[in-house]
Design a protein around this motif. Structure first.
Motif, PDB file in Angstrom:
ATOM      1  N   PRO A 168       0.823  -1.207   0.000  1.00  0.00           N
ATOM      2  CA  PRO A 168       0.000   0.000   0.000  1.00  0.00           C
ATOM      3  C   PRO A 168       0.856   1.255   0.000  1.00  0.00           C
ATOM      4  O   PRO A 168       1.955   1.274   0.557  1.00  0.00           O
ATOM      5  CB  PRO A 168      -0.807  -0.130   1.290  1.00  0.00           C
ATOM      6  N   GLY A 169       0.343   2.283  -0.635  1.00  0.00           N
ATOM      7  CA  GLY A 169       1.072   3.541  -0.669  1.00  0.00           C
ATOM      8  C   GLY A 169       0.286   4.616  -1.368  1.00  0.00           C
ATOM      9  O   GLY A 169      -0.882   4.447  -1.718  1.00  0.00           O
ATOM     10  N   ARG A 170       0.955   5.728  -1.587  1.00  0.00           N
ATOM     11  CA  ARG A 170       0.307   6.854  -2.257  1.00  0.00           C
ATOM     12  C   ARG A 170       1.346   7.534  -3.139  1.00  0.00           C
ATOM     13  O   ARG A 170       2.458   7.816  -2.690  1.00  0.00           O
ATOM     14  CB  ARG A 170      -0.249   7.854  -1.249  1.00  0.00           C
ATOM     15  N   LYS A 171       0.986   7.793  -4.391  1.00  0.00           N
ATOM     16  CA  LYS A 171       1.875   8.465  -5.326  1.00  0.00           C
ATOM     17  C   LYS A 171       1.189   9.734  -5.800  1.00  0.00           C
ATOM     18  O   LYS A 171       0.063   9.691  -6.290  1.00  0.00           O
ATOM     19  CB  LYS A 171       2.219   7.549  -6.504  1.00  0.00           C
ATOM     20  N   ASP A 197       0.962   3.350   3.481  1.00  0.00           N
ATOM     21  CA  ASP A 197      -0.376   3.868   3.745  1.00  0.00           C
ATOM     22  C   ASP A 197      -0.867   4.625   2.524  1.00  0.00           C
ATOM     23  O   ASP A 197      -0.186   5.534   2.046  1.00  0.00           O
ATOM     24  CB  ASP A 197      -0.358   4.801   4.967  1.00  0.00           C
ATOM     25  N   GLY A 198      -2.031   4.240   1.991  1.00  0.00           N
ATOM     26  CA  GLY A 198      -2.593   4.941   0.851  1.00  0.00           C
ATOM     27  C   GLY A 198      -3.370   4.009  -0.064  1.00  0.00           C
ATOM     28  O   GLY A 198      -3.341   2.777   0.072  1.00  0.00           O
ATOM     29  N   PRO A 199      -4.065   4.564  -1.042  1.00  0.00           N
ATOM     30  CA  PRO A 199      -4.924   3.762  -1.918  1.00  0.00           C
ATOM     31  C   PRO A 199      -4.196   3.127  -3.098  1.00  0.00           C
ATOM     32  O   PRO A 199      -4.778   2.292  -3.794  1.00  0.00           O
ATOM     33  CB  PRO A 199      -5.935   4.801  -2.425  1.00  0.00           C
ATOM     34  N   ASP A 200      -2.934   3.526  -3.354  1.00  0.00           N
ATOM     35  CA  ASP A 200      -2.233   3.032  -4.538  1.00  0.00           C
ATOM     36  C   ASP A 200      -1.453   1.760  -4.210  1.00  0.00           C
ATOM     37  O   ASP A 200      -0.921   1.602  -3.103  1.00  0.00           O
ATOM     38  CB  ASP A 200      -1.263   4.095  -5.068  1.00  0.00           C
ATOM     39  N   ALA A 201      -1.357   0.863  -5.185  1.00  0.00           N
ATOM     40  CA  ALA A 201      -0.537  -0.345  -5.061  1.00  0.00           C
ATOM     41  C   ALA A 201       0.854  -0.028  -5.600  1.00  0.00           C
ATOM     42  O   ALA A 201       1.036   0.154  -6.804  1.00  0.00           O
ATOM     43  CB  ALA A 201      -1.166  -1.504  -5.822  1.00  0.00           C
TER      44      ALA A 201
END
Length: 614
Positions: free
Chosen positions: A352-355, A368-372
């Protein structure tokens, strides 16, 4: 004393500026003033006259420093220390008259291509004896460097120590209160030759700071390089250097003063063994009863140690035989090298992450975040626990893991990588303890975590951290540029780490956050266009060697620096916006007026009866 470069510019001085001396030639200049070759008229001998810069002669602190050098030299009379002849004051400045040394400085000798190791060690022994004598007289030099050591050609090239302008006096020396110029927590000296404690607090640095400087000079003399960060022993840098010098230099350069030689006398004792034909530093004296008793005890101890040595050799033979059965153990690599070594084929993963991609900024948050987020995992498996990237404890091989965040398609020349990192040691099993005790396995290395910036194959920068008080390190392998630099001690438990690179190519590692953030060592200057050293555009990563490693708040940011000559836009409140030339004016808006009321109708009179309307 060597001549200055003929292109040096200096204001001419009157030959008869100082009564009793005739100035003949400018031979050196610096921040404090000038040194002239002169003739002492009363004796007709050649001397060196040091003049304080007239502008500095108006500053009491520089006057005191000049007087301090005279006091230090006056306290010393040694064949390897430049002697003082006179001091005084003119209408415009202050001066010192010293012995004239006709010869080059050690800096010029170090730059020579050929190295005669026996001669170098003999001269180094002379320098050490001068400093030993100064320490015995209560004087600490504090600015030892090749430029301050002169070689007297007329006396066979012997070394003479000069420039005591930053010297300090020990507490029991009489001039100490008068010339105590250095404030607490102030750094004085030349950075490359200063002991770590002198960089922080020069006033409280003791004689062991000079021992560190002597170690730097000896290493540079033997190898041609100043030791920075993690350095190779002299015998590996230059053929023909005795391997016994490695231990001497290493002990001089210990970061902790308590780990260095306790005195220059102890350093001399080790050097004398390596210098053929050197004279002993201490003359024999009549022994006291206690000294004779100690000598007898030493003889008994030496015999006991000889017997123990035989037993130790036998035991070592047994251990060596067991080790040969197991094969030679590989030498332990630096943590960054171990983490970036060939760990096999990488496997693809995600987390999980956010870009976030903008016109001037590219940000990646991992955990943490909606992006793979695409990951390349090599060696140990990795997992996510909440918002943290975690290498859990493992009992089997491999014990080294590396995870690279596969991010592409960004541009920029300002970069930062940060995370909160924690490292926990692996409890050793009984089997491993036994194998280590029997020398079947090498001792397990300390657990280490690393923030990584990786480029093309084999190119990387690693900021390593073990969380147990050991020095943090910045390691780099960027093509031909490679090395390691030790820094601040690792804080225990969790720590906020950050790698930064600015547009000019200064790469720096930090620990802490906000007002508590501290640089762990000196910056690595990669220069403009620094990304070319990585081959490909650098991408972030996290590595672990032994134990359990955890990274939370893993953030990678790349920015574009503003174009040259531009400044950040200024937001102007609407009521204060200036009129812009050549702008298209807005259409004028006229407020609507209410329509006029309709005219009143005139009443129509009815026509008269029987008549016509007129």
């Amino acid at each position: 004393m060597s001549s200055i470069d003929p292109t040096a510019i200096s204001r001419p001085r009157s030959p008869d500026l100082i009564s009793g001396y005739h100035l003949e030639k400018l031979v050196g200049s610096g921040g404090m003033g000038e040194v002239h070759k002169a003739t002492q008229l009363s004796l007709g001998r050649t001397v060196a006259v040091k003049l304080l810069n007239p502008e500095l002669a108006k500053d009491p602190s520089f006057i005191a420093r000049f007087q301090k050098e005279a006091a230090a030299l006056a306290a010393l009379s040694h064949p390897h220390v430049v002697s003082i002849v006179d001091k005084g004051k003119t209408d415009t400045t202050y001066y010192l008259v010293m012995e004239f040394v006709d010869g080059p400085s050690l800096r010029e000798l170090i730059r020579a291509p050929d190295l005669n190791v026996p001669v170098a060690l003999r001269r180094m022994l002379e320098i050490c004896r001068a400093i030993e004598y100064a320490h015995g007289r209560g004087v600490i030099h504090r600015d030892l460097k090749p430029e301050n050591i002169l070689l007297d050609q007329q006396a066979g090239g012997i070394a003479k120590v000069s420039d005591f302008g930053l010297a300090s006096f020990l507490a029991d020396a009489s001039p100490s209160s008068r010339y105590a110029l250095t404030s607490t927590h102030v750094s004085m000296g030349t950075l490359s030759y200063m002991a770590p404690e002198q960089r922080v607090d020069a006033k409280n640095a003791d004689a062991r700071a000079d021992i560190f400087s002597l170690g730097v000079i000896l290493y540079e003399w033997l190898t041609g390089e100043v030791p920075l960060g993690t350095f190779d022993p002299p015998s590996r840098k230059r053929q023909g250097v005795d391997t016994r010098l490695d231990a001497i230099v290493t002990r001089c350069l210990k970061p902790d003063p308590d780990d260095r030689y306790p005195s220059v006398t102890a350093l001399i004792a080790d050097l004398e063994i390596l210098v053929p034909g050197s004279l002993p530093s201490l003359l024999p004296t009549k022994q006291t009863r206690m000294q004779r008793f100690r000598q007898g005890v030493r003889k008994v101890v030496n015999r006991t140690l000889q017997v123990a040595a035989v037993l130790l050799v036998l035991a070592a033979a047994v251990v060596l035989g067991l080790a040969l059965l197991r094969g030679n153990q590989p030498s332990r690599a630096r943590p960054g090298v171990a983490i970036m070594s060939d760990l096999g084929t990488a496997s693809s993963g995600s987390g999980p992450g956010r870009k976030e991609t903008g016109a001037e900024k590219f940000t990646v948050n991992l955990g943490d975040g909606p992006d793979a987020m695409a990951l390349l995992v090599t060696g140990r498996p990795i997992q996510f626990e909440g918002k943290a990237l975690v290498y859990p404890l493992v009992d089997e091989q491999p014990r080294v893991g590396r995870t690279i965040v596969d991010v592409v398609g960004f541009e920029g020349d300002i970069l930062s990588l940060s995370a909160r990192v924690r490292v926990d040691a692996q409890p050793p099993s009984w089997e491993r303890r036994l194998r280590t005790a029997l020398k079947l396995d090498s001792p397990a290395p300390d657990p280490v975590a690393a923030l990584l910036l990786t480029g093309s194959t084999g190119r990387y920068v690693a900021l390593t951290y073990n969380g147990a008080g050991e020095p943090m390190a910045l390691e780099w392998v960027l093509g031909e540029r490679r090395g390691a630099m030790l820094g601040l001690a690792s804080p225990e438990g969790e720590a906020h780490l950050e790698l930064k690179v600015d547009a000019e190519g200064l790469l720096q590692g930090y620990v802490g956050k906000g007002k508590d953030q501290r640089a762990i060592g000196e910056p690595l200057n990669l220069g403009p266009g620094w990304m070319e050293h990585f081959g490909n555009a650098p991408v972030p990563g996290f590595g672990c060697n032994e134990g359990a490693c955890r990274a939370e708040g893993f953030t990678y940011i790349v920015r574009k620096s503003p174009p040259p000559g531009t400044t950040a836009p200024v937001v102007v409140p609407p009521m204060a916006r200036p009129v812009v030339a050549n702008a298209v004016p807005a259409k004028a808006v006229t407020p609507k007026r209410p329509p006029p009321p309709p005219p009143k109708k005139q009443p129509v009179k009815p026509p008269p009866k029987g008549g016509k309307r007129r």
